[in-house]
Design a protein around this motif. Structure first.
Motif, short mmCIF file in Angstrom:
data_model
loop_
_atom_site.label_atom_id
_atom_site.label_comp_id
_atom_site.label_asym_id
_atom_site.label_seq_id
_atom_site.Cartn_x
_atom_site.Cartn_y
_atom_site.Cartn_z
N SER A 104 18.58 12.09 45.03
CA SER A 104 18.63 13.55 44.89
C SER A 104 17.21 14.09 44.81
N HIS A 105 16.95 15.16 45.58
CA HIS A 105 15.65 15.85 45.57
C HIS A 105 15.85 17.21 44.90
N PHE A 106 15.07 17.48 43.87
CA PHE A 106 15.26 18.70 43.09
C PHE A 106 13.90 19.21 42.63
N GLY A 107 13.89 20.36 41.97
CA GLY A 107 12.62 20.88 41.49
C GLY A 107 12.75 22.28 40.93
N GLN A 108 11.61 22.80 40.52
CA GLN A 108 11.51 24.16 40.00
C GLN A 108 10.07 24.60 40.14
N ASP A 109 9.88 25.79 40.72
CA ASP A 109 8.53 26.30 40.98
C ASP A 109 7.74 25.27 41.81
N THR A 110 6.64 24.74 41.27
CA THR A 110 5.83 23.79 42.04
C THR A 110 6.18 22.33 41.74
N PHE A 111 7.10 22.09 40.81
CA PHE A 111 7.50 20.73 40.46
C PHE A 111 8.51 20.20 41.48
N ARG A 112 8.37 18.92 41.83
CA ARG A 112 9.33 18.24 42.70
C ARG A 112 9.71 16.90 42.07
N GLY A 113 11.00 16.63 42.02
CA GLY A 113 11.49 15.38 41.46
C GLY A 113 12.45 14.69 42.41
N THR A 114 12.51 13.38 42.30
CA THR A 114 13.45 12.58 43.07
C THR A 114 13.99 11.47 42.17
N VAL A 115 15.31 11.32 42.17
CA VAL A 115 15.95 10.22 41.44
C VAL A 115 17.02 9.63 42.35
N GLY A 116 17.06 8.31 42.44
CA GLY A 116 18.07 7.70 43.30
C GLY A 116 18.38 6.27 42.94
N VAL A 117 19.45 5.77 43.50
CA VAL A 117 19.89 4.39 43.30
C VAL A 117 20.10 3.73 44.66
N ASP A 118 19.81 2.44 44.72
CA ASP A 118 19.97 1.67 45.95
C ASP A 118 20.57 0.30 45.62
N VAL A 119 21.33 -0.22 46.55
CA VAL A 119 21.73 -1.63 46.52
C VAL A 119 20.97 -2.34 47.62
N THR A 120 20.25 -3.41 47.27
CA THR A 120 19.42 -4.14 48.22
C THR A 120 19.94 -5.56 48.37
N ALA A 121 20.18 -5.95 49.62
CA ALA A 121 20.56 -7.32 49.95
C ALA A 121 19.32 -8.05 50.46
N ILE A 122 19.15 -9.31 50.04
CA ILE A 122 18.02 -10.13 50.45
C ILE A 122 18.56 -11.44 51.00
N GLY A 123 17.87 -11.99 52.00
CA GLY A 123 18.21 -13.31 52.48
C GLY A 123 18.80 -13.33 53.88
N PRO A 124 19.26 -14.51 54.35
CA PRO A 124 19.83 -14.63 55.68
C PRO A 124 21.03 -13.72 55.92
N GLN A 125 21.74 -13.32 54.84
CA GLN A 125 22.91 -12.48 54.98
C GLN A 125 22.59 -11.14 55.64
N THR A 126 21.33 -10.70 55.58
CA THR A 126 20.96 -9.41 56.18
C THR A 126 20.89 -9.48 57.70
N GLY A 127 20.71 -10.67 58.26
CA GLY A 127 20.57 -10.82 59.71
C GLY A 127 19.20 -10.43 60.25
N LEU A 128 18.26 -10.07 59.36
CA LEU A 128 16.96 -9.59 59.82
C LEU A 128 16.11 -10.71 60.43
N SER A 129 16.22 -11.92 59.90
CA SER A 129 15.45 -13.02 60.49
C SER A 129 15.92 -13.31 61.90
N ARG A 130 17.24 -13.30 62.11
CA ARG A 130 17.76 -13.53 63.47
C ARG A 130 17.35 -12.40 64.40
#
Length: 301
Positions: A104-130
């Motif tokens: 989420s991106h939010f703010g007031q006047d000149t302030f800007r904030g961002t808060v978020g959640v992610d799920v990250t997969a690591i390893g051969p299961q991602t298929g990125l090496s292939r």
């Protein structure tokens, strides 16, 4: 499944926007980073790609809103590789990471904030090496090494929070100091600043790239012209899943980044970004930092 359940639980606060308020797609942001565009050495933070989809109130007038009103749905991939000595003690192991999250991106006047959640997969299961192996074969590039000893499959739930302030120095210069906290695959506290020269882009939704720290657009105004962005930050690292102790590799407890980039947008909504970043060593024994390049091309026909 447990990580997905936790992600859904943590996303409950993002549903606080009134159901009576219609929502729409506000824009898309993307950034491709590769050391091919930098020092060309194919090592360490060798490549990443992020694609963000931003949604919010259909009547948004580009002023900052409260938390949960504007949401960014982020898909990111990254490949990290050794410098060529592979399984030797103290060398960085090959790793592919694929993440999905909501911010989420939010703010007031000149302030800007961002808060978020992610799920990250690591390893051969991602298929990125292939994927990287096939891409190098098709393009006639050097063979990808050490994928058979890459980090094993794992999931990590992460939280990211950033606070920034837009400080208007002159009509053509804006400073943006920030502080950021990341908890997840890596536990990092970071402090830094960016300076925008030329066209003021701070009314856009600006998203910070995880690898380089570059600010890329999630939304864009109709204003045309150039904006040059210079930035730097320092980070304290408490823990990192990419440098497991059993591999004999130790993450540095301090990191630094220097970056420079240029945004250009035409009146026809065609936009281009190119930036360079210098990343200091990320693990003990890494002999030098690295230079990476980042690119975004957006053509609307």
């Amino acid at each position: 499944m447990r990580c997905l359940f936790l992600l859904l639980v943590l996303l409950v606060p993002f549903g606080t926007v009134s159901h009576a308020q219609s929502r729409d797609a506000l824009g898309e942001g993307r950034l491709f980073t590769n050391d091919f565009f930098g020092d060309g050495r194919d090592r360490y933070q060798t490549g990443s790609y992020v694609h963000s989809f931003v949604r919010g109130p259909s009547n948004w007038d580009r002023t900052p809103l409260e938390f949960g009103s504007i949401r960014e749905y982020r898909l990111r991939s990254a490949i990290m590789a050794s410098d060529g000595i592979g399984d030797a003690p103290g060398d960085r192991p090959y790793a592919g990471a694929l993440s999905l999250g909501v911010h989420s991106h939010f703010g007031q006047d000149t302030f800007r904030g961002t808060v978020g959640v992610d799920v990250t997969a690591i390893g051969p299961q991602t298929g990125l090496s292939r994927f990287q192996e096939r891409a190098h074969d098709q393009l006639g590039l050097a063979q990808v090494r050490f994928t058979d000893s890459q980090l094993g499959n794992a999931f990590h739930l992460g939280l990211t929070a950033e606070a920034a302030e837009n400080v208007q120095l002159t009509d053509f210069i804006t400073a943006r100091p920030f502080a950021e906290l990341q908890i997840g695959p890596e536990d990092v506290a970071r402090f830094g600043a960016d300076v925008v020269l030329g066209r003021n882009i701070t009314s856009d939704i600006l998203i910070r790239d995880v690898t380089t720290g570059h600010l890329y657009h999630g939304t864009e105004t109709a204003d045309s012209g150039f904006a040059f962005v210079l930035g730097a930050d320092l980070a304290a690292v408490a823990d990192s899943a990419y440098f497991p102790a059993e591999r004999g590799v130790v993450a540095t407890d301090r990191r630094g980044r220097l970056r420079a980039g240029m945004h250009w947008q035409s009146e026809s909504d065609t936009s281009v970004f190119y930036g360079l970043s210098y990343l200091t060593p990320e693990f003990e024994g890494q002999p030098e930092g690295q230079l990476t390049g980042s690119l975004k091309l957006n053509f609307n026909f």
